[in-house]
Design a protein around this motif. Sequence first.
Motif, PDB file in Angstrom:
ATOM      1  N   ARG A 190       0.847  -1.195   0.000  1.00 19.18           N
ATOM      2  CA  ARG A 190       0.000   0.000   0.000  1.00 19.18           C
ATOM      3  C   ARG A 190       0.885   1.248   0.000  1.00 19.18           C
ATOM      4  O   ARG A 190       2.068   1.168   0.320  1.00 19.18           O
ATOM      5  CB  ARG A 190      -0.899  -0.007   1.241  1.00 19.18           C
ATOM      6  CG  ARG A 190      -2.103  -0.959   1.080  1.00 19.18           C
ATOM      7  CD  ARG A 190      -2.787  -1.221   2.389  1.00 19.18           C
ATOM      8  NE  ARG A 190      -1.974  -2.116   3.219  1.00 19.18           N
ATOM      9  CZ  ARG A 190      -2.141  -2.295   4.518  1.00 19.18           C
ATOM     10  NH1 ARG A 190      -3.081  -1.637   5.157  1.00 19.18           N
ATOM     11  NH2 ARG A 190      -1.377  -3.138   5.192  1.00 19.18           N
ATOM     12  N   ASP A 210      -3.111   5.007  -1.736  1.00 18.34           N
ATOM     13  CA  ASP A 210      -4.195   4.490  -0.898  1.00 18.34           C
ATOM     14  C   ASP A 210      -4.732   5.564   0.043  1.00 18.34           C
ATOM     15  O   ASP A 210      -5.926   5.611   0.330  1.00 18.34           O
ATOM     16  CB  ASP A 210      -3.701   3.290  -0.090  1.00 18.34           C
ATOM     17  CG  ASP A 210      -3.374   2.131  -1.007  1.00 18.34           C
ATOM     18  OD1 ASP A 210      -4.286   1.357  -1.311  1.00 18.34           O
ATOM     19  OD2 ASP A 210      -2.222   2.046  -1.467  1.00 18.34           O
ATOM     20  N   ARG A 211      -3.831   6.398   0.547  1.00 20.54           N
ATOM     21  CA  ARG A 211      -4.229   7.544   1.370  1.00 20.54           C
ATOM     22  C   ARG A 211      -3.296   8.693   1.013  1.00 20.54           C
ATOM     23  O   ARG A 211      -2.121   8.484   0.732  1.00 20.54           O
ATOM     24  CB  ARG A 211      -4.048   7.260   2.872  1.00 20.54           C
ATOM     25  CG  ARG A 211      -5.201   6.540   3.515  1.00 20.54           C
ATOM     26  CD  ARG A 211      -6.386   7.473   3.793  1.00 20.54           C
ATOM     27  NE  ARG A 211      -7.435   6.772   4.528  1.00 20.54           N
ATOM     28  CZ  ARG A 211      -8.266   5.870   3.995  1.00 20.54           C
ATOM     29  NH1 ARG A 211      -8.176   5.561   2.728  1.00 20.54           N
ATOM     30  NH2 ARG A 211      -9.178   5.269   4.744  1.00 20.54           N
ATOM     31  N   VAL A 220      -5.083  10.492  10.668  1.00 26.78           N
ATOM     32  CA  VAL A 220      -5.628   9.468   9.771  1.00 26.78           C
ATOM     33  C   VAL A 220      -4.552   8.427   9.419  1.00 26.78           C
ATOM     34  O   VAL A 220      -4.858   7.271   9.111  1.00 26.78           O
ATOM     35  CB  VAL A 220      -6.238  10.122   8.495  1.00 26.78           C
ATOM     36  CG1 VAL A 220      -5.169  10.446   7.455  1.00 26.78           C
ATOM     37  CG2 VAL A 220      -7.292   9.216   7.865  1.00 26.78           C
ATOM     38  N   THR A 224      -5.432   4.616   9.989  1.00 25.67           N
ATOM     39  CA  THR A 224      -5.618   3.772   8.809  1.00 25.67           C
ATOM     40  C   THR A 224      -4.650   2.587   8.785  1.00 25.67           C
ATOM     41  O   THR A 224      -5.023   1.484   8.411  1.00 25.67           O
ATOM     42  CB  THR A 224      -5.402   4.593   7.512  1.00 25.67           C
ATOM     43  OG1 THR A 224      -6.210   5.756   7.585  1.00 25.67           O
ATOM     44  CG2 THR A 224      -5.770   3.800   6.278  1.00 25.67           C
ATOM     45  N   PHE A 225      -3.412   2.833   9.141  1.00 25.02           N
ATOM     46  CA  PHE A 225      -2.380   1.838   8.849  1.00 25.02           C
ATOM     47  C   PHE A 225      -1.774   1.143  10.081  1.00 25.02           C
ATOM     48  O   PHE A 225      -1.073   0.153   9.932  1.00 25.02           O
ATOM     49  CB  PHE A 225      -1.252   2.470   8.021  1.00 25.02           C
ATOM     50  CG  PHE A 225      -1.714   2.965   6.674  1.00 25.02           C
ATOM     51  CD1 PHE A 225      -2.077   2.073   5.669  1.00 25.02           C
ATOM     52  CD2 PHE A 225      -1.807   4.320   6.407  1.00 25.02           C
ATOM     53  CE1 PHE A 225      -2.505   2.522   4.433  1.00 25.02           C
ATOM     54  CE2 PHE A 225      -2.230   4.788   5.167  1.00 25.02           C
ATOM     55  CZ  PHE A 225      -2.590   3.875   4.174  1.00 25.02           C
TER      56      PHE A 225
END
Length: 226
Positions: A190, A210-211, A220, A224-225
């Motif tokens: 990712r 992905d972001r 975030v 997210t990760f």
Amino acid sequence: MLAAKLWLFDIDGTLVDTGGAGMRALQAAAEERFGGSGPELDLAGSTDLGVLAGILSHFDRTHGPEEERAFFACYLRHLENNLARGGYPGRVLPGAVELLESLSRLPGVTVGLLTGNMAGGAAAKMRHFGLDAHFGFGAYGCDHADRNLLGPVALRRAAVHAGREFTADETLVIGDTPKDVACAKAMGARCLAVATGHFTADQLRACGADRVVERLDDPVVLATFA
Ligand SMILES: [Mg+2]
């Protein structure tokens, strides 16, 4: 979503901005080796081997291990001198230290470099900006001219460093250019893109990150990760 266990960071535009010290060192090395500053350099996401290939082709020189060694030694001397002497408005980019410190407190997370910088240049920049303690290994722009081939190198070195294998699914590539996004995709990882370099969040989104965040300490990222 699987938590990212291996976080691979790009350097320029992502962690630091050397304020032109890196660009000027490459031009000075070209001047010293070949008598001219060479072609206009597009450094965003490029590898140092790729940059050297462009310079050699500009001067109609052939590429060999001897020239590579000599050029990089010369570049490194100029880079270290530029960083030490000052005069370039270099800085650690916003949010980078905060994210690296947060990651250092997360159990089971390994952090490394995946950069177009040759190894010595990466080390000099990380030392200069006080980030070297975070990075015990990396894949570098002296390993391959093609950035998309650096992912597997990073995975191999991460395994040696951490004493465990990492799958591409567990791996996150963090960078500031479309080439970082492509590199992540090439290895099946990712990609977190950050708009602290020369590309806007919209441009990075458009190439399939992905972001995308404006700075690395955006909550975030860990939400997210991690
Ligand atoms: Mg970059």
